[in-house]
Scaffold this active site. Structure first.
Site: not given
Ligand code: ADP
Length: 537
Positions: A185, A328, A436, A441
Protein backbone atom coordinates in the site's frame (compact mmCIF):
# COMPACT_ATOMS: atom_id res chain seq x y z
CA UNK A 1 -22.10 -33.47 -4.78
CA UNK A 2 -18.98 -32.15 -6.50
CA UNK A 3 -19.22 -30.91 -10.08
CA UNK A 4 -17.56 -32.96 -12.78
CA UNK A 5 -15.55 -30.18 -14.34
CA UNK A 6 -11.76 -29.88 -14.62
CA UNK A 7 -9.69 -28.58 -11.74
CA UNK A 8 -8.39 -25.05 -12.27
CA UNK A 9 -4.93 -24.21 -10.97
CA UNK A 10 -4.00 -21.49 -13.43
CA UNK A 11 -0.61 -20.06 -14.28
CA UNK A 12 -0.74 -16.43 -15.34
CA UNK A 13 1.63 -17.28 -18.20
CA UNK A 14 -1.42 -18.84 -19.88
CA UNK A 15 -2.53 -15.27 -20.66
CA UNK A 16 0.56 -14.33 -22.64
CA UNK A 17 0.53 -17.74 -24.36
CA UNK A 18 -3.07 -17.05 -25.39
CA UNK A 19 -2.08 -13.63 -26.72
CA UNK A 20 0.81 -15.18 -28.67
CA UNK A 21 -1.45 -17.78 -30.23
CA UNK A 22 -4.48 -15.63 -30.99
CA UNK A 23 -3.15 -12.05 -31.26
CA UNK A 24 0.57 -12.50 -32.09
CA UNK A 25 0.89 -9.30 -34.08
CA UNK A 26 -1.00 -6.96 -31.73
CA UNK A 27 1.44 -4.24 -30.90
CA UNK A 28 3.14 -3.30 -27.64
CA UNK A 29 4.48 0.24 -27.90
CA UNK A 30 6.89 1.73 -25.36
CA UNK A 31 8.30 5.20 -25.15
CA UNK A 32 11.79 4.60 -23.84
CA UNK A 33 13.73 6.84 -21.48
CA UNK A 34 15.70 8.33 -24.40
CA UNK A 35 12.44 9.31 -26.10
CA UNK A 36 12.60 6.61 -28.78
CA UNK A 37 9.46 4.63 -29.60
CA UNK A 38 10.01 0.87 -29.30
CA UNK A 39 7.61 -1.48 -31.06
CA UNK A 40 7.10 -5.15 -30.34
CA UNK A 41 4.14 -7.56 -30.21
CA UNK A 42 2.63 -10.36 -28.13
CA UNK A 43 4.53 -13.01 -30.07
CA UNK A 44 7.90 -11.51 -29.10
CA UNK A 45 6.87 -10.55 -25.57
CA UNK A 46 5.81 -14.14 -24.93
CA UNK A 47 9.04 -15.62 -26.33
CA UNK A 48 11.17 -13.24 -24.30
CA UNK A 49 9.12 -13.92 -21.13
CA UNK A 50 9.83 -17.62 -21.66
CA UNK A 51 13.55 -16.84 -22.03
CA UNK A 52 13.55 -14.85 -18.81
CA UNK A 53 11.70 -17.60 -16.93
CA UNK A 54 14.06 -20.24 -18.23
CA UNK A 55 17.13 -18.20 -17.31
CA UNK A 56 15.81 -17.58 -13.79
CA UNK A 57 15.30 -21.35 -13.35
CA UNK A 58 18.81 -22.10 -14.69
CA UNK A 59 20.08 -19.58 -12.18
CA UNK A 60 18.47 -21.44 -9.30
CA UNK A 61 15.47 -19.20 -8.64
CA UNK A 62 12.40 -21.14 -7.69
CA UNK A 63 8.74 -21.02 -6.86
CA UNK A 64 7.96 -18.49 -4.14
CA UNK A 65 11.07 -16.33 -4.65
CA UNK A 66 10.29 -12.63 -4.54
CA UNK A 67 11.88 -10.73 -7.45
CA UNK A 68 11.33 -7.00 -7.59
CA UNK A 69 11.06 -4.37 -10.29
CA UNK A 70 11.92 -0.69 -9.99
CA UNK A 71 10.67 0.05 -13.43
CA UNK A 72 8.54 2.16 -15.73
CA UNK A 73 5.80 1.08 -18.10
CA UNK A 74 7.72 -0.53 -20.94
CA UNK A 75 7.75 -3.86 -22.80
CA UNK A 76 10.51 -5.26 -20.58
CA UNK A 77 8.44 -4.67 -17.46
CA UNK A 78 5.60 -6.57 -19.14
CA UNK A 79 7.95 -9.48 -19.93
CA UNK A 80 9.04 -9.56 -16.28
CA UNK A 81 5.40 -9.69 -15.15
CA UNK A 82 5.02 -12.93 -17.11
CA UNK A 83 8.55 -14.34 -16.89
CA UNK A 84 8.78 -14.06 -13.10
CA UNK A 85 5.22 -15.03 -12.16
CA UNK A 86 5.08 -17.71 -14.86
CA UNK A 87 8.08 -19.60 -13.45
CA UNK A 88 6.43 -19.52 -10.03
CA UNK A 89 8.20 -16.44 -8.66
CA UNK A 90 6.49 -13.40 -7.21
CA UNK A 91 6.84 -10.11 -9.03
CA UNK A 92 7.14 -7.31 -6.49
CA UNK A 93 6.68 -3.87 -8.01
CA UNK A 94 8.57 -1.03 -6.32
CA UNK A 95 7.62 2.59 -6.77
CA UNK A 96 10.58 4.82 -7.64
CA UNK A 97 8.98 7.79 -5.86
CA UNK A 98 9.05 6.06 -2.48
CA UNK A 99 10.93 7.73 0.31
CA UNK A 100 14.29 5.87 0.69
CA UNK A 101 13.34 4.67 4.19
CA UNK A 102 10.11 3.20 2.88
CA UNK A 103 11.84 1.58 -0.09
CA UNK A 104 14.39 0.03 2.26
CA UNK A 105 11.66 -1.19 4.59
CA UNK A 106 9.68 -2.72 1.75
CA UNK A 107 12.67 -4.45 0.05
CA UNK A 108 13.73 -5.98 3.35
CA UNK A 109 10.23 -6.95 4.37
CA UNK A 110 9.62 -8.66 1.03
CA UNK A 111 13.15 -10.20 1.01
CA UNK A 112 13.62 -9.35 -2.66
CA UNK A 113 16.31 -11.51 -4.28
CA UNK A 114 16.66 -9.65 -7.56
CA UNK A 115 15.79 -6.10 -8.48
CA UNK A 116 15.14 -5.38 -12.16
CA UNK A 117 15.65 -1.65 -12.60
CA UNK A 118 15.69 1.15 -15.14
CA UNK A 119 19.06 2.82 -15.71
CA UNK A 120 17.95 6.23 -14.33
CA UNK A 121 17.04 4.54 -11.03
CA UNK A 122 20.54 3.19 -10.35
CA UNK A 123 21.33 6.06 -7.90
CA UNK A 124 18.22 5.19 -5.85
CA UNK A 125 19.58 1.70 -5.17
CA UNK A 126 23.20 2.82 -4.83
CA UNK A 127 22.05 4.86 -1.83
CA UNK A 128 20.36 1.80 -0.29
CA UNK A 129 22.77 -0.96 -1.31
CA UNK A 130 24.35 -1.51 2.12
CA UNK A 131 20.97 -1.97 3.78
CA UNK A 132 19.28 -4.41 1.40
CA UNK A 133 21.24 -7.59 1.95
CA UNK A 134 18.63 -10.00 0.54
CA UNK A 135 19.24 -8.63 -2.97
CA UNK A 136 21.64 -10.87 -4.90
CA UNK A 137 21.52 -9.26 -8.33
CA UNK A 138 20.62 -6.01 -10.00
CA UNK A 139 19.39 -6.46 -13.56
CA UNK A 140 19.34 -3.24 -15.55
CA UNK A 141 16.62 -2.91 -18.17
CA UNK A 142 18.98 -2.10 -21.01
CA UNK A 143 21.53 -3.54 -23.43
CA UNK A 144 24.98 -4.61 -22.25
CA UNK A 145 26.67 -1.49 -23.65
CA UNK A 146 24.22 0.80 -21.85
CA UNK A 147 25.26 -0.20 -18.32
CA UNK A 148 26.54 2.93 -16.55
CA UNK A 149 29.38 3.18 -14.05
CA UNK A 150 27.92 2.05 -10.74
CA UNK A 151 28.89 1.07 -7.23
CA UNK A 152 26.26 -1.69 -7.25
CA UNK A 153 27.65 -5.24 -7.26
CA UNK A 154 26.39 -8.13 -9.41
CA UNK A 155 24.97 -5.97 -12.12
CA UNK A 156 23.72 -7.43 -15.41
CA UNK A 157 21.95 -6.02 -18.39
CA UNK A 158 18.53 -7.52 -18.99
CA UNK A 159 19.34 -8.26 -22.62
CA UNK A 160 22.54 -10.05 -21.64
CA UNK A 161 20.75 -11.92 -18.86
CA UNK A 162 17.98 -13.40 -20.98
CA UNK A 163 20.26 -14.11 -23.97
CA UNK A 164 20.81 -17.79 -23.21
CA UNK A 165 17.31 -18.41 -21.82
CA UNK A 166 15.24 -20.94 -23.78
CA UNK A 167 12.47 -19.79 -26.09
CA UNK A 168 10.74 -23.16 -25.76
CA UNK A 169 10.54 -23.03 -21.96
CA UNK A 170 7.58 -24.99 -20.55
CA UNK A 171 5.70 -23.10 -17.89
CA UNK A 172 5.37 -25.16 -14.70
CA UNK A 173 2.09 -26.32 -13.17
CA UNK A 174 1.66 -24.42 -9.96
CA UNK A 175 0.01 -25.18 -6.66
CA UNK A 176 -3.58 -24.13 -6.15
CA UNK A 177 -3.71 -20.48 -5.03
CA UNK A 178 0.02 -19.95 -5.74
CA UNK A 179 1.15 -16.32 -5.36
CA UNK A 180 2.15 -14.29 -8.42
CA UNK A 181 2.51 -10.64 -7.42
CA UNK A 182 3.18 -8.40 -4.44
CA UNK A 183 2.27 -4.75 -3.97
CA UNK A 184 2.61 -2.58 -0.92
CA UNK A 185 0.00 0.00 0.00
CA UNK A 186 1.31 3.43 -0.78
CA UNK A 187 1.62 4.40 2.84
CA UNK A 188 -0.93 7.19 2.97
CA UNK A 189 -2.60 4.94 5.52
CA UNK A 190 0.42 4.33 7.78
CA UNK A 191 3.34 1.93 7.27
CA UNK A 192 3.30 0.19 3.89
CA UNK A 193 1.67 -3.21 4.06
CA UNK A 194 2.11 -5.95 1.46
CA UNK A 195 -0.74 -7.51 -0.46
CA UNK A 196 0.12 -10.86 -2.06
CA UNK A 197 -1.99 -11.63 -5.12
CA UNK A 198 -2.47 -15.15 -6.47
CA UNK A 199 -2.56 -16.38 -10.07
CA UNK A 200 -6.22 -17.24 -9.59
CA UNK A 201 -7.27 -13.93 -8.01
CA UNK A 202 -5.40 -11.98 -10.68
CA UNK A 203 -7.02 -13.83 -13.57
CA UNK A 204 -10.50 -13.54 -12.05
CA UNK A 205 -9.92 -9.84 -11.44
CA UNK A 206 -8.78 -9.26 -15.02
CA UNK A 207 -11.70 -11.13 -16.52
CA UNK A 208 -14.16 -9.14 -14.43
CA UNK A 209 -12.41 -5.84 -15.22
CA UNK A 210 -12.93 -6.38 -18.95
CA UNK A 211 -16.69 -6.50 -18.54
CA UNK A 212 -16.90 -3.87 -15.81
CA UNK A 213 -15.00 -1.33 -17.89
CA UNK A 214 -16.51 -2.20 -21.27
CA UNK A 215 -13.12 -2.84 -22.87
CA UNK A 216 -13.37 -3.61 -26.56
CA UNK A 217 -11.19 -6.09 -28.41
CA UNK A 218 -10.15 -3.33 -30.83
CA UNK A 219 -9.21 -0.86 -28.12
CA UNK A 220 -5.74 0.55 -28.22
CA UNK A 221 -4.97 1.18 -24.55
CA UNK A 222 -2.72 3.91 -23.21
CA UNK A 223 -1.49 2.52 -19.91
CA UNK A 224 -0.58 5.65 -17.98
CA UNK A 225 -1.31 4.06 -14.63
CA UNK A 226 2.12 2.79 -13.56
CA UNK A 227 2.85 -0.92 -13.48
CA UNK A 228 4.17 -0.35 -9.95
CA UNK A 229 0.76 0.85 -8.82
CA UNK A 230 -1.51 -2.15 -8.10
CA UNK A 231 -0.44 -4.05 -11.24
CA UNK A 232 -1.52 -1.13 -13.43
CA UNK A 233 -5.14 -1.84 -12.51
CA UNK A 234 -5.00 -5.21 -14.30
CA UNK A 235 -4.27 -3.88 -17.82
CA UNK A 236 -1.10 -5.99 -18.27
CA UNK A 237 -3.35 -9.03 -17.80
CA UNK A 238 -6.62 -8.13 -19.49
CA UNK A 239 -4.91 -6.38 -22.44
CA UNK A 240 -3.29 -9.63 -23.62
CA UNK A 241 -6.46 -11.59 -22.76
CA UNK A 242 -8.32 -9.52 -25.36
CA UNK A 243 -5.33 -8.87 -27.63
CA UNK A 244 -5.42 -5.10 -27.16
CA UNK A 245 -2.66 -2.92 -28.50
CA UNK A 246 -0.92 -1.47 -25.43
CA UNK A 247 0.82 1.88 -25.51
CA UNK A 248 3.19 2.71 -22.63
CA UNK A 249 4.53 6.21 -21.95
CA UNK A 250 7.59 5.22 -19.89
CA UNK A 251 8.62 8.32 -17.96
CA UNK A 252 7.04 10.77 -20.44
CA UNK A 253 3.83 11.67 -18.65
CA UNK A 254 3.55 15.39 -19.38
CA UNK A 255 0.54 16.68 -21.33
CA UNK A 256 2.34 17.12 -24.63
CA UNK A 257 3.94 13.65 -24.61
CA UNK A 258 0.65 11.97 -23.76
CA UNK A 259 -1.21 13.96 -26.40
CA UNK A 260 1.35 12.96 -29.04
CA UNK A 261 1.20 9.28 -28.09
CA UNK A 262 -2.61 9.28 -28.12
CA UNK A 263 -2.68 10.83 -31.58
CA UNK A 264 0.16 8.95 -33.21
CA UNK A 265 -0.74 5.54 -31.82
CA UNK A 266 -4.50 6.09 -32.27
CA UNK A 267 -5.23 5.38 -28.64
CA UNK A 268 -8.94 4.75 -27.98
CA UNK A 269 -8.83 4.06 -24.26
CA UNK A 270 -6.57 5.57 -21.60
CA UNK A 271 -6.28 4.79 -17.89
CA UNK A 272 -4.75 6.96 -15.18
CA UNK A 273 -5.21 9.11 -12.08
CA UNK A 274 -6.87 12.57 -12.18
CA UNK A 275 -3.64 14.60 -11.86
CA UNK A 276 -2.32 13.10 -15.12
CA UNK A 277 -5.51 14.02 -16.96
CA UNK A 278 -5.42 17.57 -15.60
CA UNK A 279 -2.02 18.00 -17.28
CA UNK A 280 -3.21 16.49 -20.56
CA UNK A 281 -6.36 18.62 -20.60
CA UNK A 282 -4.39 21.78 -19.81
CA UNK A 283 -1.99 21.07 -22.68
CA UNK A 284 -4.89 20.53 -25.10
CA UNK A 285 -6.67 23.68 -23.89
CA UNK A 286 -3.58 25.88 -24.17
CA UNK A 287 -2.64 24.55 -27.60
CA UNK A 288 -6.15 24.18 -29.08
CA UNK A 289 -5.70 20.44 -29.58
CA UNK A 290 -8.50 17.88 -29.68
CA UNK A 291 -8.24 14.25 -28.60
CA UNK A 292 -9.82 12.87 -31.74
CA UNK A 293 -8.95 9.15 -31.50
CA UNK A 294 -9.71 8.76 -27.80
CA UNK A 295 -13.16 7.32 -26.94
CA UNK A 296 -12.93 6.33 -23.28
CA UNK A 297 -10.82 7.20 -20.32
CA UNK A 298 -10.72 5.32 -17.05
CA UNK A 299 -10.10 7.59 -14.10
CA UNK A 300 -9.49 6.28 -10.60
CA UNK A 301 -7.16 6.36 -7.64
CA UNK A 302 -8.63 9.66 -6.42
CA UNK A 303 -12.01 11.27 -6.89
CA UNK A 304 -12.92 12.48 -10.36
CA UNK A 305 -13.80 16.18 -10.44
CA UNK A 306 -16.62 17.78 -12.40
CA UNK A 307 -14.11 20.00 -14.18
CA UNK A 308 -12.25 17.00 -15.66
CA UNK A 309 -15.44 15.14 -16.52
CA UNK A 310 -16.95 18.16 -18.28
CA UNK A 311 -13.85 19.02 -20.26
CA UNK A 312 -13.43 15.46 -21.53
CA UNK A 313 -17.10 15.34 -22.50
CA UNK A 314 -17.66 18.80 -23.92
CA UNK A 315 -14.36 19.54 -25.63
CA UNK A 316 -13.10 16.11 -26.58
CA UNK A 317 -16.24 13.97 -26.77
CA UNK A 318 -14.54 11.36 -24.57
CA UNK A 319 -16.50 9.10 -22.18
CA UNK A 320 -15.21 9.06 -18.66
CA UNK A 321 -15.36 5.79 -16.75
CA UNK A 322 -14.94 6.58 -13.08
CA UNK A 323 -13.46 3.65 -11.15
CA UNK A 324 -12.74 2.99 -7.52
CA UNK A 325 -10.57 0.42 -5.83
CA UNK A 326 -7.54 -0.11 -3.67
CA UNK A 327 -4.32 -2.11 -3.38
CA UNK A 328 -6.09 -4.57 -1.11
CA UNK A 329 -8.65 -5.21 -3.88
CA UNK A 330 -6.29 -5.94 -6.83
CA UNK A 331 -7.57 -3.04 -7.21
CA UNK A 332 -10.95 -2.98 -8.90
CA UNK A 333 -14.11 -2.53 -6.81
CA UNK A 334 -16.58 -0.36 -8.69
CA UNK A 335 -16.91 1.28 -12.09
CA UNK A 336 -19.23 3.85 -13.54
CA UNK A 337 -19.70 3.17 -17.24
CA UNK A 338 -22.09 5.06 -19.52
CA UNK A 339 -25.57 3.50 -19.53
CA UNK A 340 -28.58 3.90 -21.81
CA UNK A 341 -30.38 5.60 -18.92
CA UNK A 342 -27.73 8.35 -18.95
CA UNK A 343 -28.48 9.16 -22.60
CA UNK A 344 -31.92 10.54 -21.73
CA UNK A 345 -30.73 12.56 -18.72
CA UNK A 346 -29.97 16.26 -18.60
CA UNK A 347 -26.24 17.01 -18.69
CA UNK A 348 -26.32 18.05 -15.06
CA UNK A 349 -28.03 14.84 -13.87
CA UNK A 350 -25.71 12.76 -16.00
CA UNK A 351 -22.61 14.42 -14.58
CA UNK A 352 -23.92 14.02 -11.03
CA UNK A 353 -24.39 10.33 -11.65
CA UNK A 354 -20.98 9.93 -13.32
CA UNK A 355 -19.19 11.54 -10.40
CA UNK A 356 -20.28 8.62 -8.22
CA UNK A 357 -17.62 5.94 -7.92
CA UNK A 358 -19.95 3.45 -9.57
CA UNK A 359 -21.39 0.00 -9.14
CA UNK A 360 -19.53 -3.11 -8.00
CA UNK A 361 -18.22 -5.37 -10.73
CA UNK A 362 -19.41 -8.94 -10.52
CA UNK A 363 -17.51 -10.69 -7.74
CA UNK A 364 -17.28 -7.71 -5.39
CA UNK A 365 -19.85 -7.25 -2.64
CA UNK A 366 -20.22 -3.91 -0.84
CA UNK A 367 -21.94 -2.83 2.35
CA UNK A 368 -21.91 0.24 4.57
CA UNK A 369 -22.09 0.12 8.34
CA UNK A 370 -22.28 2.52 11.27
CA UNK A 371 -19.62 2.68 14.01
CA UNK A 372 -21.25 -0.28 15.79
CA UNK A 373 -21.04 -2.45 12.68
CA UNK A 374 -24.79 -2.39 11.87
CA UNK A 375 -25.57 -2.39 8.15
CA UNK A 376 -27.00 0.91 6.87
CA UNK A 377 -29.65 1.22 4.14
CA UNK A 378 -28.72 1.69 0.48
CA UNK A 379 -30.73 4.89 0.20
CA UNK A 380 -28.06 7.18 -1.24
CA UNK A 381 -28.15 9.29 1.94
CA UNK A 382 -26.96 7.16 4.85
CA UNK A 383 -23.21 7.12 5.00
CA UNK A 384 -20.88 4.85 6.89
CA UNK A 385 -17.82 2.59 6.75
CA UNK A 386 -17.49 0.86 3.41
CA UNK A 387 -16.84 -2.88 3.70
CA UNK A 388 -16.01 -5.19 0.79
CA UNK A 389 -15.76 -8.92 0.14
CA UNK A 390 -14.74 -10.99 -2.86
CA UNK A 391 -12.26 -13.38 -4.50
CA UNK A 392 -9.67 -10.71 -5.40
CA UNK A 393 -9.81 -8.96 -2.03
CA UNK A 394 -7.14 -9.77 0.51
CA UNK A 395 -7.62 -12.16 3.42
CA UNK A 396 -4.57 -10.94 5.33
CA UNK A 397 -1.53 -8.73 4.75
CA UNK A 398 1.75 -10.29 3.60
CA UNK A 399 3.59 -12.03 6.48
CA UNK A 400 0.87 -11.11 8.96
CA UNK A 401 -0.62 -13.83 11.15
CA UNK A 402 -3.86 -12.00 11.62
CA UNK A 403 -6.78 -11.84 9.25
CA UNK A 404 -7.45 -8.40 7.82
CA UNK A 405 -11.14 -9.26 7.48
CA UNK A 406 -13.90 -9.92 10.00
CA UNK A 407 -15.38 -13.36 10.69
CA UNK A 408 -17.66 -13.08 7.69
CA UNK A 409 -14.86 -12.09 5.31
CA UNK A 410 -15.62 -8.35 5.19
CA UNK A 411 -12.68 -5.99 4.75
CA UNK A 412 -13.01 -2.43 6.04
CA UNK A 413 -11.73 -0.15 3.26
CA UNK A 414 -11.19 2.90 5.47
CA UNK A 415 -13.52 4.81 3.17
CA UNK A 416 -16.79 6.43 4.16
CA UNK A 417 -19.50 6.15 1.56
CA UNK A 418 -23.13 6.00 0.55
CA UNK A 419 -24.79 3.40 -1.68
CA UNK A 420 -27.98 4.32 -3.55
CA UNK A 421 -30.92 2.10 -4.48
CA UNK A 422 -29.45 1.47 -7.96
CA UNK A 423 -26.23 0.21 -6.37
CA UNK A 424 -24.09 3.28 -7.13
CA UNK A 425 -21.48 3.84 -4.43
CA UNK A 426 -20.21 7.33 -3.62
CA UNK A 427 -17.07 7.91 -1.59
CA UNK A 428 -17.82 10.63 0.91
CA UNK A 429 -14.29 10.65 2.30
CA UNK A 430 -11.58 8.50 3.79
CA UNK A 431 -12.49 7.85 7.41
CA UNK A 432 -9.34 9.63 8.61
CA UNK A 433 -9.87 12.67 6.33
CA UNK A 434 -13.52 13.36 7.06
CA UNK A 435 -13.83 16.54 9.12
CA UNK A 436 -15.78 16.15 12.34
CA UNK A 437 -17.21 19.57 13.02
CA UNK A 438 -19.38 19.75 16.14
CA UNK A 439 -20.39 16.09 15.76
CA UNK A 440 -21.37 16.48 12.09
CA UNK A 441 -19.25 15.28 9.20
CA UNK A 442 -17.87 17.41 6.38
CA UNK A 443 -16.51 15.64 3.31
CA UNK A 444 -13.09 16.99 2.41
CA UNK A 445 -13.46 15.46 -1.07
CA UNK A 446 -16.73 17.27 -1.82
CA UNK A 447 -15.26 20.57 -0.74
CA UNK A 448 -12.13 20.01 -2.85
CA UNK A 449 -14.20 19.10 -5.87
CA UNK A 450 -16.30 22.23 -5.46
CA UNK A 451 -13.15 24.36 -5.17
CA UNK A 452 -11.43 23.00 -8.30
CA UNK A 453 -14.53 24.00 -10.25
CA UNK A 454 -13.23 27.59 -9.94
CA UNK A 455 -11.39 28.54 -13.11
CA UNK A 456 -8.43 29.98 -11.22
CA UNK A 457 -7.89 27.03 -8.89
CA UNK A 458 -5.49 24.45 -10.29
CA UNK A 459 -5.51 22.16 -7.26
CA UNK A 460 -7.22 22.15 -3.88
CA UNK A 461 -6.83 20.28 -0.63
CA UNK A 462 -9.11 20.41 2.39
CA UNK A 463 -7.95 19.26 5.80
CA UNK A 464 -9.61 19.30 9.20
CA UNK A 465 -7.69 21.23 11.86
CA UNK A 466 -8.28 21.77 15.57
CA UNK A 467 -10.90 24.31 16.56
CA UNK A 468 -11.66 25.55 20.10
CA UNK A 469 -15.44 25.38 19.71
CA UNK A 470 -16.21 22.82 16.97
CA UNK A 471 -13.34 20.34 17.63
CA UNK A 472 -12.41 20.40 13.97
CA UNK A 473 -13.02 22.80 11.11
CA UNK A 474 -11.98 22.67 7.44
CA UNK A 475 -9.29 24.83 5.94
CA UNK A 476 -8.76 25.00 2.20
CA UNK A 477 -5.29 25.03 0.65
CA UNK A 478 -5.23 26.10 -2.97
CA UNK A 479 -2.77 26.28 -5.79
CA UNK A 480 -4.05 29.20 -7.85
CA UNK A 481 -3.27 29.69 -11.52
CA UNK A 482 -4.05 33.40 -11.40
CA UNK A 483 -2.38 35.77 -8.94
CA UNK A 484 -5.33 38.05 -8.34
CA UNK A 485 -7.87 35.51 -7.13
CA UNK A 486 -8.94 36.40 -3.58
CA UNK A 487 -10.22 34.48 -0.56
CA UNK A 488 -13.54 36.34 -0.74
CA UNK A 489 -14.01 35.42 -4.34
CA UNK A 490 -13.39 31.73 -3.61
CA UNK A 491 -15.74 31.80 -0.62
CA UNK A 492 -18.43 33.41 -2.72
CA UNK A 493 -17.91 30.82 -5.43
CA UNK A 494 -18.28 27.98 -2.91
CA UNK A 495 -21.24 29.43 -1.07
CA UNK A 496 -23.92 28.11 -3.43
CA UNK A 497 -22.16 24.77 -3.91
CA UNK A 498 -21.89 23.49 -0.36
CA UNK A 499 -23.81 23.98 2.90
CA UNK A 500 -22.91 27.23 4.67
CA UNK A 501 -21.40 25.47 7.68
CA UNK A 502 -19.11 23.54 5.33
CA UNK A 503 -17.38 26.70 4.11
CA UNK A 504 -13.68 26.63 5.06
CA UNK A 505 -12.63 28.70 8.07
CA UNK A 506 -9.58 29.84 6.16
CA UNK A 507 -8.18 29.68 2.66
CA UNK A 508 -4.42 29.45 2.26
CA UNK A 509 -2.62 30.00 -1.04
CA UNK A 510 0.33 27.68 -1.60
CA UNK A 511 2.75 27.18 -4.49
CA UNK A 512 2.30 23.44 -4.52
CA UNK A 513 0.71 20.64 -2.54
CA UNK A 514 2.60 17.57 -1.31
CA UNK A 515 1.88 14.31 -3.13
CA UNK A 516 2.73 10.77 -2.10
CA UNK A 517 4.41 8.16 -4.24
CA UNK A 518 1.23 7.34 -6.15
CA UNK A 519 0.22 10.94 -6.78
CA UNK A 520 -2.25 11.21 -3.90
CA UNK A 521 -2.33 14.27 -1.69
CA UNK A 522 -0.36 13.80 1.51
CA UNK A 523 -3.01 15.09 3.86
CA UNK A 524 -1.29 13.76 6.96
CA UNK A 525 1.60 16.14 6.33
CA UNK A 526 -0.72 19.10 5.87
CA UNK A 527 -2.86 18.22 8.87
CA UNK A 528 0.27 18.15 11.02
CA UNK A 529 1.59 21.40 9.61
CA UNK A 530 -1.64 23.34 10.01
CA UNK A 531 -3.09 21.58 13.04
CA UNK A 532 -3.01 24.71 15.24
CA UNK A 533 -3.75 27.17 12.46
CA UNK A 534 -7.21 28.10 13.80
CA UNK A 535 -6.20 27.91 17.47
CA UNK A 536 -3.79 30.79 17.03
CA UNK A 537 -6.41 33.09 15.55
P1 ADP B 1 -3.50 3.89 -0.20
O1 ADP B 1 -4.62 3.16 0.49
O2 ADP B 1 -2.19 3.58 0.39
O3 ADP B 1 -3.78 5.35 -0.39
P2 ADP B 1 -4.43 2.80 -2.71
O4 ADP B 1 -3.89 3.09 -4.04
O5 ADP B 1 -4.74 1.40 -2.41
O6 ADP B 1 -3.40 3.34 -1.70
O7 ADP B 1 -5.67 3.73 -2.50
C1 ADP B 1 -6.95 3.30 -2.20
C2 ADP B 1 -7.80 4.45 -1.80
O8 ADP B 1 -7.78 5.49 -2.79
C3 ADP B 1 -9.26 4.11 -1.67
O9 ADP B 1 -9.54 3.50 -0.44
C4 ADP B 1 -9.93 5.47 -1.83
O10 ADP B 1 -9.95 6.17 -0.62
C5 ADP B 1 -9.02 6.17 -2.80
N1 ADP B 1 -9.63 6.10 -4.13
C6 ADP B 1 -9.36 5.24 -5.13
N2 ADP B 1 -10.14 5.50 -6.19
C7 ADP B 1 -10.94 6.54 -5.86
C8 ADP B 1 -11.98 7.27 -6.53
N3 ADP B 1 -12.35 6.98 -7.77
N4 ADP B 1 -12.58 8.26 -5.85
C9 ADP B 1 -12.21 8.57 -4.59
N5 ADP B 1 -11.25 7.93 -3.92
C10 ADP B 1 -10.61 6.92 -4.54
Amino acid sequence: MIGDMQKWTPNIAGIIEHAKKIHPKSEIISKLTNGEIHRTNYDEVCLRSRKLASKLCQDGYKEGDVLATLALNTFRHLEIYYGVSGMGGIVHTLNFRLHPDQAKYIINHAEDKIIFLEVPFVPILEALKDDISSVEKFILLCDKDEIPETSLKNVYSYEEYIEDGKEDFDWPSLKDDAACGLCYTSGTTGNPKGVLYSHKSTILHAASAITAMSIDQDDSILMVVPMFHVMAWGIPYYGPMLGNKIVMPGMHMDGESLYTLINEEEVTMAAGVPTIWMQLLAYCRENSKKLTALKNTIIGGSALSLAILKEFDEFHDVNVVHAWGMTEMSPLGTTNVPTREMESMTKEDKYNLQLKQGRPCFGVELKITNDKGDALPNDGKSYGHLLVRGPWILQKYFKSDENAVDNNGWFDTGDISTIDSDGYMTIVDRSKDVIKSGGEWISSIDLENAAVGHEHIAEACVVGVRHPKWDERPILLVVANEKNVSKDEINKFLSDKVAKWWLPDDIIFVDELPHGATGKLLKVELRDKYSDHLMEK
